[in-house]
Design a protein around this motif. Structure first.
Motif, short mmCIF file in Angstrom:
data_model
loop_
_atom_site.label_atom_id
_atom_site.label_comp_id
_atom_site.label_asym_id
_atom_site.label_seq_id
_atom_site.Cartn_x
_atom_site.Cartn_y
_atom_site.Cartn_z
N THR A 138 -23.83 36.33 -233.71
CA THR A 138 -23.07 36.40 -232.48
C THR A 138 -21.92 35.40 -232.49
O THR A 138 -21.91 34.46 -233.29
N LYS A 139 -20.96 35.59 -231.61
CA LYS A 139 -19.94 34.58 -231.36
C LYS A 139 -20.54 33.56 -230.40
O LYS A 139 -21.34 33.90 -229.53
N THR A 140 -20.14 32.30 -230.52
CA THR A 140 -20.70 31.27 -229.64
C THR A 140 -19.63 30.33 -229.10
O THR A 140 -18.56 30.17 -229.70
N THR A 141 -19.93 29.76 -227.96
CA THR A 141 -19.19 28.62 -227.40
C THR A 141 -20.22 27.54 -227.15
O THR A 141 -21.27 27.81 -226.55
N LYS B 244 -15.61 26.85 -230.15
CA LYS B 244 -15.80 28.30 -230.25
C LYS B 244 -15.92 28.71 -231.72
O LYS B 244 -15.15 28.26 -232.56
N LYS B 245 -16.90 29.55 -232.01
CA LYS B 245 -17.10 30.07 -233.36
C LYS B 245 -17.15 31.60 -233.30
O LYS B 245 -17.95 32.16 -232.55
N ALA B 246 -16.29 32.23 -234.08
CA ALA B 246 -16.26 33.70 -234.10
C ALA B 246 -17.46 34.27 -234.82
O ALA B 246 -17.89 35.40 -234.55
N THR B 247 -18.03 33.50 -235.76
CA THR B 247 -19.20 33.94 -236.51
C THR B 247 -20.24 32.82 -236.46
O THR B 247 -20.03 31.74 -236.99
N ASP B 248 -21.35 33.10 -235.82
CA ASP B 248 -22.39 32.09 -235.68
C ASP B 248 -23.71 32.82 -235.46
O ASP B 248 -23.78 34.06 -235.52
#
Length: 267
Positions: free
Chosen positions: A183-186, A98-102
């Protein structure tokens, strides 16, 4: 044994059920904290066991003296109707990241420039990121910082939305926008690591032939790991299922490689 298991006619398998994958630690204990349960829709689950026998020759006769089992193999094939990222990550030997900033690339379908010379997008353009706009006539629009002239565009971001402004002369034209968005990403990746051994527990249900009684069933595979192809079919056809096949391995201490447990009703 409960009377229900003696039902005349046997049982019908009601449904494929759901699956829990429990990682096996190096010391043989189970890591339930990091277990993964399917959230995707399962179409079928097929458990296969095969035995290889070798004949014992008898030189004094035409027939072999007998045979012996020299190999046992088993597989569990799970046919998914939908994609389950957590299961795919597990099978890839990784975990969900998980990335809060991507950022992600968004390729929009053709859209019409409004009468006021703008197009509103619900995604947020990544400042300084990639963006390309091409018209149906082949025109490649140029990004500018000031008021756009014919064949140019300007981008403004506010409240996670993006406004693309064109020259008034370009109003009414159709354009395809390709844009990098914030966006945030998983995510999961296909790394070089193999899938760890997992205990596989299938929770399903059998029923009597007249469907009057239900029998909870667990199918337990002591140790297994994915094998073969992992195919993501990128098409709209809902019948395009995705099958993962798991090979069975030597069981954990005190367990059987493959066990079917019925809830026993004493009736």
């Amino acid at each position: 044994m409960g009377q229900l298991l003696k039902t005349k006619g046997g049982f019908v398998i009601d449904r494929p059920g759901n699956v829990l994958f429990v990682p096996v630690k190096a010391d043989g204990s189970l890591d339930y904290v990091n277990s993964v349960r399917n959230t995707a829709v399962i179409n079928t689950i097929t458990v296969t066991n095969s035995k290889t026998k070798t004949e014992i020759p008898d030189g004094n006769g035409f027939y072999p003296a007998g045979d012996r089992v020299t190999a046992i193999a088993g597989t569990v094939a799970i046919d998914f109707s939908t994609v389950d990222p957590a299961v795919w990550a597990m099978c890839s030997g990784t975990t969900l990241a998980k990335k809060a900033t991507d950022s992600m690339i968004k390729l929009y379908d053709y859209q019409k420039i409004s009468a006021t010379g703008t197009i509103e997008l619900s995604e947020e353009y990544k400042t300084g990121g990639f963006v390309k706009i091409v018209g149906t006539d082949g025109t490649e629009y140029e990004k500018v910082e000031d008021a756009p002239q014919t064949g140019e565009f300007k981008i403004a971001v506010a409240s996670t939305r993006t406004t693309v402004t064109f020259a008034s002369a370009d109003a009414g034209k159709d354009v395809a926008i390709s844009m990098e968005t914030s966006t945030k990403t998983t995510s999961y990746s296909q790394g070089r690591n193999a899938m760890r051994y997992h205990k596989i527990i299938i929770d399903t249900e059998y029923s009597t032939l007249n469907d009057t009684q239900k029998l909870p069933v667990n199918i337990v595979i002591s140790q297994a790991s994915v094998s073969g192809d992992m195919v993501d079919t990128l098409q709209k056809d809902p019948s395009a299922t995705k099958t993962l096949t798991f090979n069975m391995y030597a069981p954990l201490a005190g367990e059987q490689p493959y066990e079917v447990k019925f809830k026993d009703f004493d009736e």
